[in-house]
Scaffold this active site. Structure first.
Site, PDB file in Angstrom:
ATOM      1  N   GLU A 114      63.877  62.427   0.162  1.00 40.63           N
ATOM      2  CA  GLU A 114      65.147  62.268  -0.554  1.00 40.63           C
ATOM      3  C   GLU A 114      66.282  61.873   0.380  1.00 40.63           C
ATOM      4  O   GLU A 114      67.087  61.008   0.052  1.00 40.63           O
ATOM      5  CB  GLU A 114      65.506  63.571  -1.283  1.00 40.63           C
ATOM      6  CG  GLU A 114      66.853  63.455  -1.985  1.00 40.63           C
ATOM      7  CD  GLU A 114      67.204  64.646  -2.839  1.00 40.63           C
ATOM      8  OE1 GLU A 114      66.612  65.728  -2.667  1.00 40.63           O
ATOM      9  OE2 GLU A 114      68.092  64.473  -3.697  1.00 40.63           O
ATOM     10  N   ASP A 137      60.847  66.560  -0.750  1.00 39.00           N
ATOM     11  CA  ASP A 137      62.181  67.057  -1.078  1.00 39.00           C
ATOM     12  C   ASP A 137      62.413  68.273  -0.177  1.00 39.00           C
ATOM     13  O   ASP A 137      61.816  69.332  -0.371  1.00 39.00           O
ATOM     14  CB  ASP A 137      62.264  67.456  -2.560  1.00 39.00           C
ATOM     15  CG  ASP A 137      63.708  67.671  -2.988  1.00 39.00           C
ATOM     16  OD1 ASP A 137      64.562  67.902  -2.113  1.00 39.00           O
ATOM     17  OD2 ASP A 137      63.974  67.615  -4.205  1.00 39.00           O
TER      18      ASP A 137
HETATM   19  C1  IPD Z   1      67.767  68.944  -8.294  1.00 38.45           C
HETATM   20  C2  IPD Z   1      67.055  70.157  -8.815  1.00 38.45           C
HETATM   21  C3  IPD Z   1      67.583  70.547 -10.172  1.00 38.45           C
HETATM   22  C4  IPD Z   1      67.468  69.411 -11.146  1.00 38.45           C
HETATM   23  C5  IPD Z   1      68.142  68.175 -10.605  1.00 38.45           C
HETATM   24  C6  IPD Z   1      67.573  67.816  -9.239  1.00 38.45           C
HETATM   25  P1  IPD Z   1      68.130  68.700  -5.622  1.00 38.45           P
HETATM   26  O1  IPD Z   1      67.269  68.567  -7.018  1.00 38.45           O
HETATM   27  O2  IPD Z   1      65.679  69.939  -8.922  1.00 38.45           O
HETATM   28  O3  IPD Z   1      66.865  71.619 -10.706  1.00 38.45           O
HETATM   29  O4  IPD Z   1      68.058  69.791 -12.360  1.00 38.45           O
HETATM   30  O5  IPD Z   1      67.922  67.134 -11.529  1.00 38.45           O
HETATM   31  O6  IPD Z   1      68.232  66.683  -8.742  1.00 38.45           O
HETATM   32  O7  IPD Z   1      69.253  67.716  -5.722  1.00 38.45           O
HETATM   33  O8  IPD Z   1      68.602  70.087  -5.537  1.00 38.45           O
HETATM   34  O9  IPD Z   1      67.102  68.321  -4.632  1.00 38.45           O
HETATM   35 CA    CA Z   2      65.297  67.715  -5.905  1.00 40.91          CA
HETATM   36 CA    CA Z   3      66.830  67.886  -2.493  1.00 42.10          CA
END
Ligand code: IPD
Ligand code: CA
Ligand code: CA
Length: 293
Positions: free
Chosen positions: A78, A105
């Site tokens: 990411e 991630d």
């Molecule tokens: C997020 C988390 C969250 C979800 C978001 C994601 P991040 O990832 O998984 O639960 O609702 O859509 O983007 O940004 O914390 O890696």
């Molecule tokens: Ca995420």
């Molecule tokens: Ca993330």
């Protein structure tokens, strides 16, 4: 020996899964040790889309470790991709034909991490020619390591995971997430929430897509759906759910592939009912008449 004859030392004896576990465990421990010390909080695509120096540091740590063992493998992480859906679609398109692709991630649940809400995870998947063959999700706060290998099952603490047995939505506990894109994804998710909530036992929004998937695999949630995700949010979780006897599709019932952004994962038994309600509520995240490609 002259410079060009020097061959870099490469550790080759470890399995893919062992490397994924090592990466997730090391990064997870480090993330936990930095909880409450965040110094650089920045936003990406919107005020709700957060990133910290810990996200970036953890991804660097994971990249280095993977490349130590497998220097020829590709990595889609990411924090190595420009923010926004267009950039992530492009990055996936460029990487998806790599024979071995790690999908990372470093912190799934950054908002929780920043607030000290103890529900976040490290998510690492390995795809071979587009098919996920290893999935590891680590929750450092509970020291729970979820592991799946294609065709070999899924485990937490060495115990096989199994999806839950609810047969109806009315007996089901679901989860969803609240996407950071307020213009299309969020209203779609809200429509789904409004349609499903009266029909199920309850709905949770824990804030880590990867952990929601792991919890479906472990039978702690009956199902999970969300609009507007990226491959790194769910790739590891997809294999966990499948190897635990559950079902994963996009929100219109098509089989999962790495480009799916609108995801539905469940114990299988409630899957069609979940999809039907999203469809009736026009809450699948696909504008009508628009194909996914
Ligand atoms: C997020 C988390 C969250 C979800 C978001 C994601 P991040 O990832 O998984 O639960 O609702 O859509 O983007 O940004 O914390 O890696
Ligand atoms: Ca995420
Ligand atoms: Ca993330």
């Amino acid at each position: 020996m002259n410079e060009k004859d020097k061959v870099p030392y490469v550790v080759t004896s470890k399995s893919y899964t062992a490397v994924a576990i090592n990466c997730a465990a090391k990064a997870g421990e480090w993330i936990k040790s930095r909880l409450g010390t965040v110094k650089q909080l920045s936003t990406k695509t919107s005020a709700q889309d957060l990133v910290t120096e810990v996200d970036k540091g953890a991804e660097q740590m994971i990249r280095k470790l993977i490349l130590t063992h497998f220097p020829d493998h590709a990595i889609l992480g990411e924090e190595g991709v420009e923010p926004g859906h267009e950039a992530s679609a492009k990055a996936l398109e460029a990487a998806k034909n790599e024979p071995y692709l790690w999908i990372v991630d470093p912190i799934d649940g950054t908002t929780n991490y920043v607030h000290g809400f103890p529900f976040f995870s490290v998510s690492i998947a390995l795809a071979y020619r587009g098919e996920i063959i290893v999935g590891v999700i680590y929750d450092p706060m509970r020291d729970e390591l979820f592991i799946a290998e294609k065709g070999k099952g899924a485990y937490v603490h060495g115990n096989p995971t199994r999806v839950s047995g609810e047969l109806t939505l009315s007996d089901s506990l679901l989860a969803t997430g609240f996407p950071v894109d307020p213009t299309f994804n969020l209203p779609q998710n809200m429509a789904g929430l409004q349609a499903l909530l009266p029909k199920v036992r309850n709905i949770r929004g824990g804030g880590s897509a990867a952990l929601h998937m792991a919890y479906v695999a472990a039978g702690r949630l009956s199902g999970y759906w969300e609009i507007g995700l990226n491959a790194w949010d769910v790739a590891a979780g997809v294999l966990l759910v499948q190897e635990s006897g559950g079902k994963v599709t996009d929100t219109e019932g098509r089989p999962y592939d790495l480009s799916v952004r609108n995801i539905a994962a469940s114990n299988g038994a409630i899957h069609q009912d979940l999809l039907d309600i999203l469809s009736d509520a026009k809450a699948t995240g696909y504008p009508k008449n628009e194909s996914r490609a």
